[in-house]
Design an enzyme around this catalytic site. Structure first.
Site, PDB file in Angstrom:
ATOM      1  N   GLY A 138       0.972  -1.297  -0.034  1.00 38.36           N
ATOM      2  CA  GLY A 138       0.055  -0.024  -0.079  1.00 38.36           C
ATOM      3  C   GLY A 138       0.670   1.233  -0.217  1.00 38.36           C
ATOM      4  O   GLY A 138       0.978   1.864   1.108  1.00 38.36           O
ATOM      5  N   TYR A 139       1.237   1.625  -1.131  1.00 41.48           N
ATOM      6  CA  TYR A 139       2.251   2.761  -1.373  1.00 41.48           C
ATOM      7  C   TYR A 139       1.680   3.809  -2.237  1.00 41.48           C
ATOM      8  O   TYR A 139       1.141   4.768  -1.596  1.00 41.48           O
ATOM      9  CB  TYR A 139       3.372   2.477  -2.112  1.00 41.48           C
ATOM     10  CG  TYR A 139       4.604   1.846  -0.968  1.00 41.48           C
ATOM     11  CD1 TYR A 139       4.271   1.211   0.393  1.00 41.48           C
ATOM     12  CD2 TYR A 139       5.895   2.258  -1.219  1.00 41.48           C
ATOM     13  CE1 TYR A 139       5.377   0.955   1.127  1.00 41.48           C
ATOM     14  CE2 TYR A 139       7.036   1.640  -0.392  1.00 41.48           C
ATOM     15  CZ  TYR A 139       6.702   1.121   0.862  1.00 41.48           C
ATOM     16  OH  TYR A 139       7.532   0.803   1.714  1.00 41.48           O
ATOM     17  N   SER A 140       1.549   3.671  -3.380  1.00 38.35           N
ATOM     18  CA  SER A 140       1.057   4.608  -4.296  1.00 38.35           C
ATOM     19  C   SER A 140      -0.414   4.834  -4.187  1.00 38.35           C
ATOM     20  O   SER A 140      -1.268   4.118  -3.778  1.00 38.35           O
ATOM     21  CB  SER A 140       1.016   4.290  -5.827  1.00 38.35           C
ATOM     22  OG  SER A 140       2.325   4.073  -6.209  1.00 38.35           O
ATOM     23  N   GLU A 254      12.664  -4.188  -3.583  1.00 37.14           N
ATOM     24  CA  GLU A 254      11.670  -4.185  -4.383  1.00 37.14           C
ATOM     25  C   GLU A 254      12.345  -3.993  -5.738  1.00 37.14           C
ATOM     26  O   GLU A 254      12.273  -4.834  -6.816  1.00 37.14           O
ATOM     27  CB  GLU A 254      10.626  -3.184  -4.448  1.00 37.14           C
ATOM     28  CG  GLU A 254       9.749  -3.368  -5.640  1.00 37.14           C
ATOM     29  CD  GLU A 254       8.476  -2.376  -5.617  1.00 37.14           C
ATOM     30  OE1 GLU A 254       7.551  -2.621  -6.346  1.00 37.14           O
ATOM     31  OE2 GLU A 254       8.602  -1.326  -4.766  1.00 37.14           O
ATOM     32  N   SER A 386       9.280   4.803 -11.328  1.00 37.39           N
ATOM     33  CA  SER A 386       9.632   5.163 -12.696  1.00 37.39           C
ATOM     34  C   SER A 386      11.023   5.150 -13.179  1.00 37.39           C
ATOM     35  O   SER A 386      11.834   5.635 -12.338  1.00 37.39           O
ATOM     36  CB  SER A 386       8.733   6.175 -13.237  1.00 37.39           C
ATOM     37  OG  SER A 386       9.269   7.390 -12.751  1.00 37.39           O
ATOM     38  N   GLU A 388      12.346   7.926 -14.694  1.00 30.80           N
ATOM     39  CA  GLU A 388      12.574   8.999 -14.387  1.00 30.80           C
ATOM     40  C   GLU A 388      13.003   9.195 -12.882  1.00 30.80           C
ATOM     41  O   GLU A 388      14.043  10.036 -12.334  1.00 30.80           O
ATOM     42  CB  GLU A 388      11.432  10.086 -14.754  1.00 30.80           C
ATOM     43  CG  GLU A 388      11.357  10.296 -16.344  1.00 30.80           C
ATOM     44  CD  GLU A 388      10.448   9.038 -16.563  1.00 30.80           C
ATOM     45  OE1 GLU A 388      10.477   8.832 -18.089  1.00 30.80           O
ATOM     46  OE2 GLU A 388       9.806   8.002 -15.971  1.00 30.80           O
TER      47      GLU A 388
END
Length: 405
Positions: A138-140, A254, A386, A388
């Site tokens: 449960g992050y983003s 991760e 991502s 970036e």
């Protein structure tokens, strides 16, 4: 008269362990599962496991060899790194695979071993080591993706517990998970220092999961809603406000997993590109891929893949020697994503129109899988941080570049 040397005393201890591992695998690994490549640990739900798959998972879990280097006291194998390599070699020799996986092994377990209390370790690690509990992340959030520290899911202090309200998105495997490790905000006046790491039971009242259907046709990700969910403070990892530090450490695990173990099956699994090219594009008089330009690009891809896998192996050894992964995991994550996507693009090019099918009798199972693999692969450079974001981490933490004032 000289006596003969004691061969058992002089033998390399790794040789003795190799014999032990070989004998145990011969006794416990069902031959029917040879080469199945860890199908049970996939995020996607999949079909019900066979009796042999269940037996193999149970055997590996009870032995602790699903997480071979984790401490025995928590259900791990307690093996040295050298012994774990021997075990991997012996499993590879007979086509065996590790049935214990998922986010508990890849991310949460290593993080809890580092930051958790003894009570938390004894409560959660054995179940992960046996593959009995599925975890999700449960992050983003809808407004906190690349800028994760902007998360707004709030945990209100109620004495012995928190009441959590908010929404998470891109929750991989949320519809099948038993537990969730999550970052929540406990202080709205601070950004990074106001974040806390908690564990949430996905079966608790107030937890709602909605799968997200992707362009590949699969639904491995979900939206997750928390509505007045009670979280006991014993399920907080670390101190209140320490969540950002713990969360960053977990992300390193991760990224290492996504670039290493996860990419390994994607890059080395399936039909080799050279064989695929000969099947769809034909061979020349010398038995080579007929198209010389395509042949050269496949060779370059295979060289990049092999070099990447060797580099990952070295980085994994260095990470263990240095007590965990470093910012170099960001480099590996980016390279792994690029190579994975390149393989999918080459596969599509090789198959031509046959690789563009969605359904119907005019396409083989492998051709339909190629279409979905190509579409799914577009997410590889996004999830886990991502490309970036990884470039920013590389610039700041590895190259020492500072933001312009």
């Amino acid at each position: 008269m000289a006596t003969a040397p004691d061969t058992e005393t002089l033998a390399d201890p790794l040789d003795a362990f190799r014999v032990e591992a070989r004998e145990w695998l011969a006794k416990n690994f069902p031959s029917s599962l040879k080469g199945k490549d860890n199908a049970m640990s996939a995020v996607e739900g999949g079909s019900e496991p066979t009796a042999d798959e269940v037996a193999w998972k149970k055997a590996m879990g009870e032995k602790g060899w699903g997480v071979p280097t984790w401490p025995k006291e928590y259900g791990g194998g307690g093996l040295s790194r050298a012994e774990a390599r021997v075990l991997q070699e012996e499993m590879g020799r007979i086509g065996a695979w590790n049935p214990i996986g998922g986010m508990g092994v890849m991310m949460f377990g290593p993080t809890l071993l580092e930051y958790g209390t003894e009570e938390q370790k004894h409560e959660h690690i054995p179940a992960i080591a046996k593959g009995e509990v599925r975890w999700c992340q449960g992050y983003s959030e809808p407004g906190a993706g690349s800028d994760l520290a902007s998360l707004q899911t709030f945990a209100e202090d109620k004495g012995d517990y928190y009441v959590v309200n908010g929404q998470k998105t891109w929750t991989s495997g949320g519809q099948w998970a038993d537990k969730c490790f999550a970052l929540v905000r406990t202080d709205k006046t601070k950004k990074h220092e106001g974040i806390t790491f908690v564990l949430i039971d996905m079966n608790d009242p107030g937890v709602e999961v909605r799968p997200i259907r992707l362009i590949s046709g699969q639904s491995p990700f979900c939206e997750t809603f928390f509505n007045d969910v009670k979280v006991p403070k014993k399920d907080r990892v670390g101190e209140e406000g320490q969540g950002w530090t713990i969360g960053k450490r977990l992300l390193q695990h991760e990224r290492t997993s996504l670039s290493g173990g996860g990419s390994a099956s994607r890059l080395l699994g399936g039909t080799p590109l050279s064989k695929l090219a000969k099947q769809y594009r034909g061979e020349d008089a010398e038995g080579r891929i007929a198209d010389p330009d395509l042949r050269m690009r496949i060779v370059r891809h295979e060289m990049d893949t092999r070099a990447f896998m060797l580099t990952m192996r070295r980085a994994a050894l260095e990470a263990k020697a240095n007590q965990g992964p470093s910012a170099a995991s960001s480099i590996m994550k980016n390279v792994g994503a690029r190579i994975t996507q390149n393989r999918a693009e080459l596969g599509m090019e090789i198959m031509g129109m046959a690789g563009l099918g969605w359904e119907g009798e005019g396409f083989s199972e492998e051709e339909l899988a190629q279409t979905r693999t190509w579409l799914w692969g577009k997410a590889v450079s996004i999830y886990g941080g991502s490309t970036e974001i990884q470039n920013n981490i590389i610039a700041k933490r590895i190259l020492g570049m500072l933001d312009h004032q």
